[in-house]
Design a protein around this motif. Sequence first.
Motif, PDB file in Angstrom:
ATOM      1  N   UNK A   1       0.859  -1.186   0.000  1.00 21.43           N
ATOM      2  CA  UNK A   1       0.000   0.000   0.000  1.00 21.43           C
ATOM      3  C   UNK A   1       0.894   1.234   0.000  1.00 21.43           C
ATOM      4  N   UNK A   2       0.697   2.112  -0.951  1.00 14.95           N
ATOM      5  CA  UNK A   2       1.538   3.299  -1.063  1.00 14.95           C
ATOM      6  C   UNK A   2       1.065   4.379  -0.101  1.00 14.95           C
ATOM      7  N   UNK A   3       1.984   4.884   0.713  1.00 16.65           N
ATOM      8  CA  UNK A   3       1.691   5.957   1.653  1.00 16.65           C
ATOM      9  C   UNK A   3       2.257   7.271   1.115  1.00 16.65           C
ATOM     10  N   UNK A   4       1.649   8.382   1.503  1.00 18.32           N
ATOM     11  CA  UNK A   4       2.117   9.676   1.008  1.00 18.32           C
ATOM     12  C   UNK A   4       2.601  10.611   2.107  1.00 18.32           C
ATOM     13  N   UNK A   5       2.384  10.248   3.380  1.00 18.83           N
ATOM     14  CA  UNK A   5       2.810  11.122   4.468  1.00 18.83           C
ATOM     15  C   UNK A   5       2.932  10.315   5.746  1.00 18.83           C
ATOM     16  N   UNK A   6       3.872  10.706   6.624  1.00 20.38           N
ATOM     17  CA  UNK A   6       4.040  10.049   7.922  1.00 20.38           C
ATOM     18  C   UNK A   6       4.154  11.100   9.010  1.00 20.38           C
ATOM     19  N   UNK A   7       3.799  10.708  10.236  1.00 21.21           N
ATOM     20  CA  UNK A   7       3.916  11.579  11.404  1.00 21.21           C
ATOM     21  C   UNK A   7       4.199  10.723  12.623  1.00 21.21           C
ATOM     22  N   UNK A   8       4.848  11.315  13.617  1.00 20.98           N
ATOM     23  CA  UNK A   8       5.194  10.590  14.840  1.00 20.98           C
ATOM     24  C   UNK A   8       4.934  11.461  16.052  1.00 20.98           C
ATOM     25  N   UNK A   9       4.326  10.866  17.079  1.00 26.16           N
ATOM     26  CA  UNK A   9       4.094  11.561  18.333  1.00 26.16           C
ATOM     27  C   UNK A   9       5.072  11.088  19.383  1.00 26.16           C
ATOM     28  N   UNK A  10       4.739  11.293  20.642  1.00 24.39           N
ATOM     29  CA  UNK A  10       5.625  10.846  21.698  1.00 24.39           C
ATOM     30  C   UNK A  10       5.857   9.345  21.634  1.00 24.39           C
ATOM     31  N   UNK A  11       4.758   8.588  21.533  1.00 25.30           N
ATOM     32  CA  UNK A  11       4.859   7.134  21.480  1.00 25.30           C
ATOM     33  C   UNK A  11       3.822   6.546  20.528  1.00 25.30           C
ATOM     34  N   UNK A  12       3.448   7.296  19.501  1.00 25.15           N
ATOM     35  CA  UNK A  12       2.523   6.760  18.492  1.00 25.15           C
ATOM     36  C   UNK A  12       2.923   7.242  17.110  1.00 25.15           C
ATOM     37  N   UNK A  13       2.422   6.545  16.105  1.00 23.79           N
ATOM     38  CA  UNK A  13       2.796   6.829  14.713  1.00 23.79           C
ATOM     39  C   UNK A  13       1.557   6.832  13.845  1.00 23.79           C
ATOM     40  N   UNK A  14       1.616   7.616  12.759  1.00 25.52           N
ATOM     41  CA  UNK A  14       0.476   7.739  11.844  1.00 25.52           C
ATOM     42  C   UNK A  14       0.998   7.911  10.425  1.00 25.52           C
ATOM     43  N   UNK A  15       0.272   7.362   9.474  1.00 21.36           N
ATOM     44  CA  UNK A  15       0.583   7.636   8.069  1.00 21.36           C
ATOM     45  C   UNK A  15      -0.708   7.778   7.273  1.00 21.36           C
ATOM     46  N   UNK A  16      -0.590   8.475   6.150  1.00 19.88           N
ATOM     47  CA  UNK A  16      -1.729   8.707   5.256  1.00 19.88           C
ATOM     48  C   UNK A  16      -1.494   7.938   3.974  1.00 19.88           C
ATOM     49  N   UNK A  17      -2.494   7.146   3.558  1.00 21.22           N
ATOM     50  CA  UNK A  17      -2.403   6.418   2.309  1.00 21.22           C
ATOM     51  C   UNK A  17      -2.674   7.319   1.123  1.00 21.22           C
ATOM     52  N   UNK A  18      -2.371   6.833  -0.061  1.00 21.08           N
ATOM     53  CA  UNK A  18      -2.590   7.622  -1.279  1.00 21.08           C
ATOM     54  C   UNK A  18      -4.045   8.024  -1.457  1.00 21.08           C
ATOM     55  N   UNK A  19      -4.948   7.235  -0.884  1.00 21.62           N
ATOM     56  CA  UNK A  19      -6.370   7.551  -1.003  1.00 21.62           C
ATOM     57  C   UNK A  19      -6.901   8.438   0.106  1.00 21.62           C
TER      58      UNK A  19
END
Length: 378
Positions: A212-230
């Motif tokens: 699955x292609x992702x277009x953005x990532x982010x990181x918090x203190x102890x959590x992570x998030x990414x946004x898919x192409x959709x």
Amino acid sequence: MRWFGFGFNAFTQTYVQEKSGEEDSCSSEREVKVSVPVELHSHALRGRISASWSRTASLFLDQDQCVYLAGFCASISSGSSGPVTVDTSGCKDAIISETHLSLAFPDRIESWDLQSKNEAPSWRMEINTQSENSDLKLPLVPGGYISSKSPVFHSLSSHLQAKSLALGGEHAVLLTVAGAVYTWGQGSHGQLGHGGLVPEEEPRTVEALWGMSMRSVAAGGWHSICIGDGGDLYVWGWNESGQLGLPSRGLRKTSQQKTDPQEAFLTEPPSKVSTCLGEELHEEVFISIQAFPALVDVSPPCEIRTVSCGSRHTAAVTTTGCLYTWGWGEYGQLGHQTTTSLDEPQCVEFFSSQNLHVVDVVCGPWNTFTAAVKKEVH
């Protein structure tokens, strides 16, 4: 473009109240908790912002492209009394931590120790402007990345072909040009997304997102998030304050106690709570640690444009210009005019009520900054 700030403001790093002749000791200039987005009038031309716990660094798109600091020891940028004096004219990007200010210039990268009185950077790298990317975005630098504490520079293998990088409290999340996600660092809260709680010394691909292609990532203190192409949102890591947007036992328990303290005491929920609806039995599963990426539903359904993480909260902007926030809200960093924490995404109504279209969001550890423009009238 107009910028707004809300959240932790003990050092006036989120905003400074315009002074008036009727100021008193209760002036909001010194307000610690700012729960309503406040426009930063003196920062209308700001292009980027970076925030640590007690400071913010703002890159202005004026002719000199200077960096201005606010909060603890804000005098650094002005050249008055402070631990260091930095010439930031011509700066292209900046990130700040509690200990270091790192700057990107067209021909070099510098990192300044904010706890030192030395009038020279603690680390410096020359850039070949003819061969390197002129649109450099920190923390990535040629051959590696810079962190928020010493050692400042860390190398990266060239085979990763990094597109962007997000640094959390104890981990890193990297997005490649091909849209793959790699993580490394401490994994005690599931923030690496590999299914376990063990650390990784080297970048390791998040296999659950493979293909699955992702277009953005982010990181918090102890959590992570990414946004898919959709525009889909994938989350993993610690959910103690609802920062993943998944059901949090602690938040639901607190909500029960506020509603009916006696009833909440008598019916304290276990990790799974059963509720009877009609003749069917439903179990509500609370998530403390999500060690694999999970898809988060935002209601009503929408496409996410960009996302940012604080220490224990998250903020996302949709393609339609709405801002959603969730997680820890003790200092008003969610912008909902309360200090309540949330374990599901909620739209910040302030911007729609002001007829504003949100275009960007940047989270500090305990605060949030957003950029917005006036909605066009059709």
